[in-house]
Design an enzyme around this catalytic site. Structure first.
Site, PDB file in Angstrom:
ATOM      1  N   GLY A   1       0.762  -1.238   0.000  1.00 25.24           N
ATOM      2  CA  GLY A   1       0.000   0.000   0.000  1.00 25.24           C
ATOM      3  C   GLY A   1       0.791   1.286   0.000  1.00 25.24           C
ATOM      4  O   GLY A   1       0.214   2.371   0.177  1.00 25.24           O
TER       5      GLY A   1
ATOM      6  N   HIS B   1       9.301  -4.042 -23.068  1.00 29.44           N
ATOM      7  CA  HIS B   1       8.213  -5.011 -22.973  1.00 29.44           C
ATOM      8  C   HIS B   1       7.034  -4.360 -22.251  1.00 29.44           C
ATOM      9  O   HIS B   1       7.182  -3.338 -21.595  1.00 29.44           O
ATOM     10  CB  HIS B   1       8.671  -6.274 -22.225  1.00 29.44           C
ATOM     11  CG  HIS B   1       9.335  -5.983 -20.913  1.00 29.44           C
ATOM     12  ND1 HIS B   1      10.695  -5.798 -20.789  1.00 29.44           N
ATOM     13  CD2 HIS B   1       8.822  -5.793 -19.667  1.00 29.44           C
ATOM     14  CE1 HIS B   1      10.997  -5.530 -19.522  1.00 29.44           C
ATOM     15  NE2 HIS B   1       9.871  -5.513 -18.827  1.00 29.44           N
TER      16      HIS B   1
ATOM     17  N   ARG C   1      14.919   7.050 -16.243  1.00 30.45           N
ATOM     18  CA  ARG C   1      15.852   5.925 -16.223  1.00 30.45           C
ATOM     19  C   ARG C   1      15.262   4.870 -17.151  1.00 30.45           C
ATOM     20  O   ARG C   1      14.073   4.536 -17.053  1.00 30.45           O
ATOM     21  CB  ARG C   1      16.009   5.398 -14.800  1.00 30.45           C
ATOM     22  CG  ARG C   1      16.865   4.126 -14.680  1.00 30.45           C
ATOM     23  CD  ARG C   1      15.985   2.910 -14.565  1.00 30.45           C
ATOM     24  NE  ARG C   1      16.708   1.699 -14.171  1.00 30.45           N
ATOM     25  CZ  ARG C   1      16.178   0.492 -14.218  1.00 30.45           C
ATOM     26  NH1 ARG C   1      14.940   0.309 -14.616  1.00 30.45           N
ATOM     27  NH2 ARG C   1      16.883  -0.547 -13.852  1.00 30.45           N
TER      28      ARG C   1
ATOM     29  N   ASP D   1      14.846   1.214 -18.381  1.00 28.54           N
ATOM     30  CA  ASP D   1      14.979  -0.186 -18.010  1.00 28.54           C
ATOM     31  C   ASP D   1      15.601  -0.968 -19.169  1.00 28.54           C
ATOM     32  O   ASP D   1      15.312  -0.698 -20.337  1.00 28.54           O
ATOM     33  CB  ASP D   1      13.589  -0.738 -17.668  1.00 28.54           C
ATOM     34  CG  ASP D   1      13.625  -2.155 -17.150  1.00 28.54           C
ATOM     35  OD1 ASP D   1      14.352  -2.412 -16.165  1.00 28.54           O
ATOM     36  OD2 ASP D   1      12.922  -3.019 -17.717  1.00 28.54           O
TER      37      ASP D   1
ATOM     38  N   GLU E   1      19.967   1.531 -17.801  1.00 27.59           N
ATOM     39  CA  GLU E   1      20.342   0.345 -17.033  1.00 27.59           C
ATOM     40  C   GLU E   1      21.280  -0.499 -17.885  1.00 27.59           C
ATOM     41  O   GLU E   1      20.863  -1.181 -18.807  1.00 27.59           O
ATOM     42  CB  GLU E   1      19.115  -0.480 -16.652  1.00 27.59           C
ATOM     43  CG  GLU E   1      19.491  -1.727 -15.849  1.00 27.59           C
ATOM     44  CD  GLU E   1      18.369  -2.753 -15.730  1.00 27.59           C
ATOM     45  OE1 GLU E   1      18.544  -3.707 -14.950  1.00 27.59           O
ATOM     46  OE2 GLU E   1      17.342  -2.616 -16.425  1.00 27.59           O
TER      47      GLU E   1
ATOM     48  N   HIS F   1      16.829  -2.701  -6.492  1.00 23.79           N
ATOM     49  CA  HIS F   1      15.720  -3.651  -6.388  1.00 23.79           C
ATOM     50  C   HIS F   1      16.040  -4.986  -7.046  1.00 23.79           C
ATOM     51  O   HIS F   1      15.300  -5.951  -6.875  1.00 23.79           O
ATOM     52  CB  HIS F   1      14.467  -3.052  -7.023  1.00 23.79           C
ATOM     53  CG  HIS F   1      14.625  -2.756  -8.492  1.00 23.79           C
ATOM     54  ND1 HIS F   1      15.432  -1.735  -8.957  1.00 23.79           N
ATOM     55  CD2 HIS F   1      14.103  -3.347  -9.590  1.00 23.79           C
ATOM     56  CE1 HIS F   1      15.388  -1.710 -10.274  1.00 23.79           C
ATOM     57  NE2 HIS F   1      14.600  -2.679 -10.687  1.00 23.79           N
ATOM     58  N   ASP F   2      17.143  -5.048  -7.801  1.00 23.04           N
ATOM     59  CA  ASP F   2      17.528  -6.275  -8.505  1.00 23.04           C
ATOM     60  C   ASP F   2      18.676  -7.009  -7.832  1.00 23.04           C
ATOM     61  O   ASP F   2      19.155  -8.022  -8.372  1.00 23.04           O
ATOM     62  CB  ASP F   2      17.937  -5.947  -9.945  1.00 23.04           C
ATOM     63  CG  ASP F   2      16.748  -5.592 -10.824  1.00 23.04           C
ATOM     64  OD1 ASP F   2      15.664  -6.167 -10.616  1.00 23.04           O
ATOM     65  OD2 ASP F   2      16.898  -4.741 -11.721  1.00 23.04           O
TER      66      ASP F   2
ATOM     67  N   ASP G   1      15.434 -10.578  -4.824  1.00 18.70           N
ATOM     68  CA  ASP G   1      14.008 -10.363  -5.056  1.00 18.70           C
ATOM     69  C   ASP G   1      13.194 -11.601  -4.650  1.00 18.70           C
ATOM     70  O   ASP G   1      13.507 -12.700  -5.072  1.00 18.70           O
ATOM     71  CB  ASP G   1      13.830 -10.058  -6.549  1.00 18.70           C
ATOM     72  CG  ASP G   1      12.389 -10.027  -7.012  1.00 18.70           C
ATOM     73  OD1 ASP G   1      11.501  -9.801  -6.176  1.00 18.70           O
ATOM     74  OD2 ASP G   1      12.174 -10.241  -8.217  1.00 18.70           O
TER      75      ASP G   1
ATOM     76  N   ARG H   1      13.064  -6.220  -1.375  1.00 20.78           N
ATOM     77  CA  ARG H   1      11.974  -5.278  -1.619  1.00 20.78           C
ATOM     78  C   ARG H   1      10.984  -5.253  -0.456  1.00 20.78           C
ATOM     79  O   ARG H   1       9.798  -4.988  -0.646  1.00 20.78           O
ATOM     80  CB  ARG H   1      11.254  -5.637  -2.927  1.00 20.78           C
ATOM     81  CG  ARG H   1      12.164  -5.694  -4.134  1.00 20.78           C
ATOM     82  CD  ARG H   1      11.435  -6.164  -5.388  1.00 20.78           C
ATOM     83  NE  ARG H   1      12.338  -6.245  -6.536  1.00 20.78           N
ATOM     84  CZ  ARG H   1      11.975  -6.606  -7.758  1.00 20.78           C
ATOM     85  NH1 ARG H   1      10.701  -6.912  -7.989  1.00 20.78           N
ATOM     86  NH2 ARG H   1      12.849  -6.662  -8.749  1.00 20.78           N
TER      87      ARG H   1
END
Length: 549
Positions: free
Chosen positions: A115, A190, A272, A274, A303, A376-377, A442, A446
């Site tokens: 949330g 994508h 940025r 991706d 990236e 995050h990766d 991941d 996160r």
């Protein structure tokens, strides 16, 4: 070549931008680039390279010298009530572990949410200012099915679980008042299968490519056997790959009424991109043109996980820094080198990496590099520095550092952060790293921001580093010079005019003396040093000619 004092010199001029490779032949022998970036007489040594870029190439001045902060929007802070849409569910407890187990069909849906929203970020701007943050980079915010939102559903809409466009506008406006700019995540390689454009499940009120060959979006995708076999990102069928050479798709993203100009109507800091190395060069150039035409002072960051100056992807040499493409990239090579140094105590990889960047990247790019210790990766940096391996998701969900392991990792993190903040480029904090959050890959990297479990020791260190960067213009675009190194110690200087800051990282057992003329201040302790500094074993510090204490 012309004989000059201390060596030989040859001046060349190039009519066109490009990447050029060369070596020397001396006395009949080939001399080229050795493993430690020294000259090596060997037929197998790598060639040197020269990157020739357009004379007018420049990167935004406002970006340099700042501090970035990366936010995974669902997990930073929640303000007000959030309602889950169909097919999604909300965790009842902010402290729960993100869902990581596959469903009965063996798929991980990423449909669990906590949330976090725009209003939550707005409420925490005072906190971000205490870290001297000047740029906020948001992971995707456009409508999507998943919590990570890399499966874009509609590029023209914000995800309603994050808030309204009015909420977003208020966030942008308040950030602007505080001298903070927002950078958005552009995911243009994508889309989601549950999107307006593909519409595999009939969610949207348009005919998607999956539904009919007559769809206006059909040419955006590559079907091998209609409709169920199609190209997708890394074979993940919920992420159908886009044909970036399709004229209608290019216009949709970069045209006058396209996605980029629609969002750049807000005073954003830029985008940025991706998986930038999966985008054709021509498409990247059009993206840059669209962003810069809306705001010539915006930044475009790609990236790219490797050396972006000579990157080969899908058998094609990419062009990123020749003046019409990217301003910057995520600096994964430096991340890996810093972590390697603070764990091993050996300077070799760090020095080779810094040397590579200095040799290969234009100065304006060096000053704008997005320097990271985690994203995050990746595994959270504190977990990476703790050195405790987890071998499956079940272990990752529960494994934490012991008190002793965490103490070691914390000291390593402080060293890594000092290097991150004092090298050339712009340091980027991955949300929660500055309060000592742990987490494996991941989705465990996160987790929601642990607002009630803040490690004040680590946080105060990051605040000090923010203050340091805000006082020294040398960290904006000053020159870099290595003053000394051996196997376990590196000393380097950032200098601009009369202003100088010297970083000392001695992870070995030897003692050294740094001699200079005048006065330097230990930037952490405030100690005044005249003409010399004694460097003890396992010593890390920044010395400068301005006192910030």
């Amino acid at each position: 070549m012309q004989n000059i004092s201390g060596g030989w010199e040859l001046q060349l001029s190039f009519a066109e931008p490009g990447l050029y490779f060369y070596w020397f032949r001396i006395g009949g022998r080939r001399a080229a680039l050795g493993e430690d970036r020294n000259a090596e007489f060997s037929d197998s040594a790598s060639a040197y390279q020269i990157l020739v870029y357009r004379e007018c190439f420049a990167t935004p001045a406002w970006f340099k010298g700042g501090i970035m902060y990366q936010i995974f929007p669902d997990r930073f802070f929640k303000s007000g009530e959030t309602l889950a849409e169909k097919g999604k569910w909300l965790h009842k407890d902010w402290h729960e572990t993100p869902e990581f187990r596959p469903n009965e069909k063996g798929k991980i849906l990423n449909n669990d949410f906590f949330g976090g929203n725009f209003r939550g970020i707005l409420k925490k701007l005072d906190y971000l200012q205490s870290l001297h943050v000047t740029v906020i980079y948001l992971n995707p915010i456009f409508r999507a099915f998943s919590n990570h939102r890399y499966d874009t559903g509609d590029y023209m809409q914000l995800d309603p679980m994050l808030g309204s466009e009015e909420d977003f506008s208020a966030l942008v406006s308040e950030c602007g008042k505080r001298g903070i700019r927002l950078i958005l995540d552009g995911v243009f390689n994508h889309t989601g299968d549950d999107s307006r454009y593909f519409n595999k499940y009939g969610t949207y009120d348009e005919i998607g490519a999956y539904q009919s060959k007559d769809s206006k979006y059909y040419s955006w995708y590559n079907f091998r056997h209609f409709p169920d076999k199609y190209d997708s990102w890394w074979g993940i069928d919920v992420l159908p790959a886009v044909n970036e050479n399709c004229p209608s798709y290019i216009d949709f993203i970069t045209g006058e009424n396209g996605v980029l100009r629609r969002w750049m109507k807000y005073p954003l800091g830029g985008f940025r991109l991706d998986v930038a190395d999966e985008l054709p060069d021509e498409f990247v150039a059009k993206i840059r043109s669209a962003v810069k035409s809306a705001n010539g002072d915006a930044v475009v960051i790609g990236e790219v996980w490797e050396d972006a100056s000579n990157k080969i992807a899908y058998s094609t040499r990419r062009k990123y820094f020749q003046g019409e493409e990217l301003d910057s990239v995520m600096n994964y090579p430096l991340k890996d080198a810093i972590i390697n140094f603070v764990v091993s105590g050996n300077t070799s990889l760090l020095r080779r990496t810094v040397g590579m960047l200095l040799d290969h990247y234009p100065k304006c790019v060096l000053d704008s590099l997005m320097n990271i210790l985690g994203t995050h990766d990746t595994v959270r940096v504190l977990t990476a520095l703790g050195g405790v391996c987890a071998y499956n998701k079940e272990e990752m969900a529960v494994l934490k550092l012991s008190a002793e392991q965490r103490a070691v990792a914390t000291e390593r993190l402080k060293i890594a952060a000092i290097l991150l903040y004092t090298f050339f480029g712009v340091p980027c904090i991955y949300y929660g790293d500055e309060i000592g959050m742990e987490g494996y890959s991941d989705p465990f990297c996160r987790k929601p921001f642990a607002w009630d479990l803040i490690d004040e020791d680590i946080l105060s260190h990051y605040r000090w580093l923010g203050e340091l960067r805000s006082r020294y213009t040398a960290f904006r675009d000053g020159d870099y010079r290595e003053l000394y190194h051996d196997d376990n110690c590196i000393v380097f200087e950032r200098r601009k005019g009369k202003e100088a800051a010297i970083t000392v990282a001695n992870l070995g057992n030897n003692k050294y003396t740094l001699r200079f003329n005048g006065v330097l201040y230990n930037q952490l302790s405030g100690e005044r040093c005249v003409d010399r500094v004694d460097i003890e074993p396992h010593h890390i510090a920044v010395y400068g000619n301005i006192s910030i204490i």
